[in-house]
Write an enzyme that holds these catalytic residues in place. Structure first.
Site, PDB file in Angstrom:
ATOM      1  N   HIS A  26       8.441  -5.241  -4.561  1.00 38.54           N
ATOM      2  CA  HIS A  26       7.713  -5.548  -3.326  1.00 38.54           C
ATOM      3  C   HIS A  26       8.540  -5.238  -2.085  1.00 38.54           C
ATOM      4  O   HIS A  26       8.051  -4.640  -1.123  1.00 38.54           O
ATOM      5  CB  HIS A  26       7.318  -7.027  -3.287  1.00 38.54           C
ATOM      6  CG  HIS A  26       6.426  -7.439  -4.408  1.00 38.54           C
ATOM      7  ND1 HIS A  26       6.322  -8.747  -4.800  1.00 38.54           N
ATOM      8  CD2 HIS A  26       5.591  -6.751  -5.213  1.00 38.54           C
ATOM      9  CE1 HIS A  26       5.469  -8.848  -5.796  1.00 38.54           C
ATOM     10  NE2 HIS A  26       5.020  -7.640  -6.070  1.00 38.54           N
ATOM     11  N   GLU A  27       9.782  -5.689  -2.110  1.00 37.77           N
ATOM     12  CA  GLU A  27      10.650  -5.514  -0.955  1.00 37.77           C
ATOM     13  C   GLU A  27      10.879  -4.031  -0.657  1.00 37.77           C
ATOM     14  O   GLU A  27      10.870  -3.611   0.505  1.00 37.77           O
ATOM     15  CB  GLU A  27      11.995  -6.220  -1.195  1.00 37.77           C
ATOM     16  CG  GLU A  27      11.878  -7.726  -1.407  1.00 37.77           C
ATOM     17  CD  GLU A  27      11.548  -8.152  -2.842  1.00 37.77           C
ATOM     18  OE1 GLU A  27      11.580  -9.363  -3.092  1.00 37.77           O
ATOM     19  OE2 GLU A  27      11.269  -7.291  -3.711  1.00 37.77           O
ATOM     20  N   VAL A  76       0.887   7.611  14.786  1.00 40.04           N
ATOM     21  CA  VAL A  76       0.720   8.117  13.427  1.00 40.04           C
ATOM     22  C   VAL A  76      -0.725   8.581  13.244  1.00 40.04           C
ATOM     23  O   VAL A  76      -1.664   7.971  13.757  1.00 40.04           O
ATOM     24  CB  VAL A  76       1.124   7.061  12.373  1.00 40.04           C
ATOM     25  CG1 VAL A  76       0.143   5.908  12.310  1.00 40.04           C
ATOM     26  CG2 VAL A  76       1.291   7.689  11.000  1.00 40.04           C
ATOM     27  N   GLU A  77      -0.893   9.694  12.573  1.00 48.13           N
ATOM     28  CA  GLU A  77      -2.235  10.192  12.254  1.00 48.13           C
ATOM     29  C   GLU A  77      -2.742   9.363  11.080  1.00 48.13           C
ATOM     30  O   GLU A  77      -2.086   9.275  10.046  1.00 48.13           O
ATOM     31  CB  GLU A  77      -2.161  11.689  11.929  1.00 48.13           C
ATOM     32  CG  GLU A  77      -3.508  12.377  11.851  1.00 48.13           C
ATOM     33  CD  GLU A  77      -4.239  12.050  10.573  1.00 48.13           C
ATOM     34  OE1 GLU A  77      -5.387  11.554  10.672  1.00 48.13           O
ATOM     35  OE2 GLU A  77      -3.669  12.262   9.484  1.00 48.13           O
ATOM     36  N   SER A  78      -3.896   8.739  11.235  1.00 45.58           N
ATOM     37  CA  SER A  78      -4.328   7.692  10.302  1.00 45.58           C
ATOM     38  C   SER A  78      -4.662   8.193   8.899  1.00 45.58           C
ATOM     39  O   SER A  78      -4.425   7.478   7.926  1.00 45.58           O
ATOM     40  CB  SER A  78      -5.502   6.902  10.882  1.00 45.58           C
ATOM     41  OG  SER A  78      -6.598   7.741  11.143  1.00 45.58           O
ATOM     42  N   CYS A  83       4.645  -2.759 -10.793  1.00 46.46           N
ATOM     43  CA  CYS A  83       5.928  -3.393 -11.080  1.00 46.46           C
ATOM     44  C   CYS A  83       6.808  -2.352 -11.779  1.00 46.46           C
ATOM     45  O   CYS A  83       6.365  -1.709 -12.739  1.00 46.46           O
ATOM     46  CB  CYS A  83       5.731  -4.612 -11.977  1.00 46.46           C
ATOM     47  SG  CYS A  83       7.293  -5.333 -12.540  1.00 46.46           S
ATOM     48  N   ASP A  96       0.598  -4.500  -8.803  1.00 48.82           N
ATOM     49  CA  ASP A  96       0.908  -5.473  -7.758  1.00 48.82           C
ATOM     50  C   ASP A  96      -0.005  -5.178  -6.576  1.00 48.82           C
ATOM     51  O   ASP A  96      -0.319  -4.014  -6.298  1.00 48.82           O
ATOM     52  CB  ASP A  96       2.372  -5.355  -7.309  1.00 48.82           C
ATOM     53  CG  ASP A  96       3.343  -5.885  -8.348  1.00 48.82           C
ATOM     54  OD1 ASP A  96       3.028  -6.895  -8.991  1.00 48.82           O
ATOM     55  OD2 ASP A  96       4.423  -5.287  -8.506  1.00 48.82           O
TER      56      ASP A  96
END
EC number: 1.7.1.13
Length: 153
Positions: free
Chosen positions: A92-93, A73-75, A51, A58
């Protein structure tokens, strides 16, 4: 085949955890089946950030779905990017959108969506959903199937 991976800096290497998402390097590799319409799903059931006001942790269950174009995407780089949020204060957003926007910027996928299912803070779960547009026709796109909050398990 090895030439497809020559520019990778993290896969197969010992690398340090990035201190922040801005320092994390997301990498891509050529789509191994170009021209085929299929969906890739990454799930991070233990995503963490802080937070920005209280510094309290969070937690979220992140589901990232995309239909690739020329790149995937390379993991390992994605894992390091996601874990780089662990000690960073962000709402969060903002976390959810930063993840989606970085992947879109890197890959230019046909389509991408993110479902970020955040565990409650103050008794209220916050879920964030975004997608680049309508899902493409002819691609199986399963539901994310993360249940509504009831202990989120």
């Amino acid at each position: 085949m090895a030439e497809n991976y020559a520019g990778l800096t993290q896969l197969g290497q010992t690398v340090s955890q990035p201190a922040s998402p801005d320092q994390a390097v997301l990498e891509k590799v050529p789509n191994p089946t170009p021209g085929k319409a299929y969906m890739i799903r990454f799930t991070a059931p233990e995503f963490t950030s802080l937070c920005p006001l209280t510094g309290q942790p969070d937690f979220a269950h992140i589901v990232l779905d995309y239909v690739p174009r020329d790149w995937i995407v390379e993991s390992k780089s994605l894992k390091l990017f996601l874990t780089s949020f662990r000690n960073v204060g962000s709402f969060h957003e903002a976390c959810s959108m930063k993840i989606a926007e970085r992947v879109v910027s890197l890959l230019d996928p046909v389509w991408l969506r993110i479902g970020a299912y955040w565990y409650p803070r103050g008794g209220i779960p916050i879920d964030v959903f975004w997608q680049t547009g309508s899902p493409p026709d002819g691609v199986w796109i399963p539901a994310q199937d993360v249940p509504g909050y009831r202990g989120r398990g």
